[in-house]
Design an enzyme around this catalytic site. Structure first.
Site, PDB file in Angstrom:
ATOM      1  N   ARG A  65       0.837  -1.204   0.000  1.00 30.94           N
ATOM      2  CA  ARG A  65       0.000   0.000   0.000  1.00 30.94           C
ATOM      3  C   ARG A  65       0.870   1.251   0.000  1.00 30.94           C
ATOM      4  O   ARG A  65       0.552   2.240  -0.654  1.00 30.94           O
ATOM      5  CB  ARG A  65      -0.863   0.028   1.269  1.00 30.94           C
ATOM      6  CG  ARG A  65      -2.040  -0.870   1.216  1.00 30.94           C
ATOM      7  CD  ARG A  65      -3.023  -0.546   2.347  1.00 30.94           C
ATOM      8  NE  ARG A  65      -3.997  -1.613   2.434  1.00 30.94           N
ATOM      9  CZ  ARG A  65      -5.000  -1.798   1.591  1.00 30.94           C
ATOM     10  NH1 ARG A  65      -5.191  -0.957   0.593  1.00 30.94           N
ATOM     11  NH2 ARG A  65      -5.833  -2.808   1.732  1.00 30.94           N
ATOM     12  N   LEU A  93      -6.545   3.978   2.069  1.00 31.90           N
ATOM     13  CA  LEU A  93      -5.367   4.836   1.924  1.00 31.90           C
ATOM     14  C   LEU A  93      -4.535   4.832   3.204  1.00 31.90           C
ATOM     15  O   LEU A  93      -5.077   4.767   4.311  1.00 31.90           O
ATOM     16  CB  LEU A  93      -5.829   6.258   1.586  1.00 31.90           C
ATOM     17  CG  LEU A  93      -6.615   6.337   0.266  1.00 31.90           C
ATOM     18  CD1 LEU A  93      -7.389   7.651   0.170  1.00 31.90           C
ATOM     19  CD2 LEU A  93      -5.675   6.178  -0.923  1.00 31.90           C
ATOM     20  N   ASN A 107     -14.516  12.654   0.307  1.00 27.43           N
ATOM     21  CA  ASN A 107     -15.009  11.342  -0.134  1.00 27.43           C
ATOM     22  C   ASN A 107     -16.529  11.353  -0.086  1.00 27.43           C
ATOM     23  O   ASN A 107     -17.123  12.084   0.704  1.00 27.43           O
ATOM     24  CB  ASN A 107     -14.478  10.247   0.804  1.00 27.43           C
ATOM     25  CG  ASN A 107     -14.922   8.862   0.381  1.00 27.43           C
ATOM     26  OD1 ASN A 107     -14.867   8.515  -0.809  1.00 27.43           O
ATOM     27  ND2 ASN A 107     -15.386   8.055   1.325  1.00 27.43           N
ATOM     28  N   HIS A 109     -19.627   8.629   0.557  1.00 20.03           N
ATOM     29  CA  HIS A 109     -19.882   7.266   1.039  1.00 20.03           C
ATOM     30  C   HIS A 109     -21.393   7.037   1.021  1.00 20.03           C
ATOM     31  O   HIS A 109     -22.153   7.890   1.488  1.00 20.03           O
ATOM     32  CB  HIS A 109     -19.334   7.105   2.462  1.00 20.03           C
ATOM     33  CG  HIS A 109     -19.562   5.735   3.003  1.00 20.03           C
ATOM     34  ND1 HIS A 109     -18.809   4.646   2.600  1.00 20.03           N
ATOM     35  CD2 HIS A 109     -20.475   5.250   3.878  1.00 20.03           C
ATOM     36  CE1 HIS A 109     -19.244   3.562   3.216  1.00 20.03           C
ATOM     37  NE2 HIS A 109     -20.254   3.906   4.003  1.00 20.03           N
ATOM     38  N   ASP A 145     -13.915   5.878   6.251  1.00 20.72           N
ATOM     39  CA  ASP A 145     -15.297   6.355   6.289  1.00 20.72           C
ATOM     40  C   ASP A 145     -15.633   7.120   7.575  1.00 20.72           C
ATOM     41  O   ASP A 145     -16.744   7.029   8.101  1.00 20.72           O
ATOM     42  CB  ASP A 145     -16.282   5.195   6.065  1.00 20.72           C
ATOM     43  CG  ASP A 145     -16.114   4.575   4.691  1.00 20.72           C
ATOM     44  OD1 ASP A 145     -15.715   5.299   3.762  1.00 20.72           O
ATOM     45  OD2 ASP A 145     -16.364   3.369   4.544  1.00 20.72           O
TER      46      ASP A 145
HETATM   47  C1  GRF Z   1     -20.981   5.438  -5.127  1.00 21.89           C
HETATM   48  O1  GRF Z   1     -22.109   4.849  -4.574  1.00 21.89           O
HETATM   49  C2  GRF Z   1     -20.122   6.068  -4.052  1.00 21.89           C
HETATM   50  O2  GRF Z   1     -20.869   6.576  -2.996  1.00 21.89           O
HETATM   51  C3  GRF Z   1     -19.309   4.900  -3.569  1.00 21.89           C
HETATM   52  O3  GRF Z   1     -19.033   4.130  -4.706  1.00 21.89           O
HETATM   53  C4  GRF Z   1     -20.033   4.397  -5.708  1.00 21.89           C
HETATM   54  C5  GRF Z   1     -19.285   4.901  -6.899  1.00 21.89           C
HETATM   55  O4  GRF Z   1     -20.106   5.086  -8.019  1.00 21.89           O
HETATM   56  N1  GRF Z   1     -18.137   5.370  -2.855  1.00 21.89           N
HETATM   57  P1  GRF Z   1     -19.566   5.916  -9.267  1.00 21.89           P
HETATM   58  O5  GRF Z   1     -18.244   5.264  -9.692  1.00 21.89           O
HETATM   59  O6  GRF Z   1     -19.378   7.328  -8.843  1.00 21.89           O
HETATM   60  O7  GRF Z   1     -20.608   5.749 -10.328  1.00 21.89           O
END
Ligand code: GRF
Length: 210
Positions: A65, A93, A107, A109, A145
């Protein structure tokens, strides 16, 4: 003009939503690059079609990593980012990487954090019997997260929902929420005070119409 670097691993629909909003709303920002850890990420084609520089740092080719994160950081920093946007970037990460972008990495989530960190959030929400689910945009900290929350969008969990139907309802909200949150950053309206995000009033309210 702020430089935004967006990281993806797959479909890239959130990246696309941010790119389109930046164009349509005339943000004082440019999408400097879209970078993927997978060469087969579908979203790269959209970025290329928009004339956005793209790059691939293939995570599979690194032994650790730490080595991957070092290579990724080097690639990102070529574009002098003010903000790094994780948009479906499916990598955990390392702490030094996160620290390097402290206060300038967001990010999205697909859950109402702190509920359901990690993977398969839609299945977890259904099995948990919750009435509401949604998505969260947060600043990235070393703990997966977690990190100060910028904004959340809520949707109902309906009788008969499957993980797929619920994911689709959440994703439609993500496509509004992420551009909203990134725009707040671009407009210098976000600050972190004692671990909480504060949102200041818009300086641009009179000049930007949507
Ligand atoms: C989304 O649901 C996002 O919240 C999660 O992964 C998915 C990615 O979808 N982290 P995309 O690649 O943006 O279409």
């Amino acid at each position: 003009m702020k430089n935004i670097v967006i990281l993806i691993s797959g479909r890239g629909s959130n990246m696309e939503a941010v790119v389109r909003a930046a164009q349509l709303e005339g943000w004082p920002a440019r999408i400097a690059a879209v970078i993927s850890n997978r060469a087969d990420a579908a979203g790269l084609a959209f970025a290329q079609a928009q004339g956005i520089p793209t790059a691939v740092v293939p995570s599979k080719q690194f032994a650790s990593r730490a080595e991957f994160d070092a290579a990724l950081r080097q690639e990102i920093d070529r574009f002098a980012p003010d903000l790094v946007v994780l948009a479906g970037f499916m990598r955990i990460l390392t702490a030094p990487f996160v620290e390097h972008y402290a206060g300038r990495m967001l990010n999205i989530h697909p859950s109402l954090l702190p509920a359901f960190p990690g993977l398969e959030t839609h299945r977890q929400a259904i099995e948990g019997g919750v009435a509401e689910h949604g998505a969260t945009v947060h600043f990235v900290t070393a703990e997966l997260d977690h990190g100060p929350v910028v904004a959340q969008a809520r949707v109902p969990v309906l009788a008969g929902d499957t993980p797929d139907t619920l994911a689709a309802r959440v994703l439609a909200e993500e496509h509004k929420l992420y551009p909203y949150a990134v725009r707040l950053f671009v407009e210098d309206r976000l600050s972190i005070e004692q671990g909480d995000v504060r949102i200041s009033d818009s300086h641009f309210a009179d000049t930007i119409t949507s």
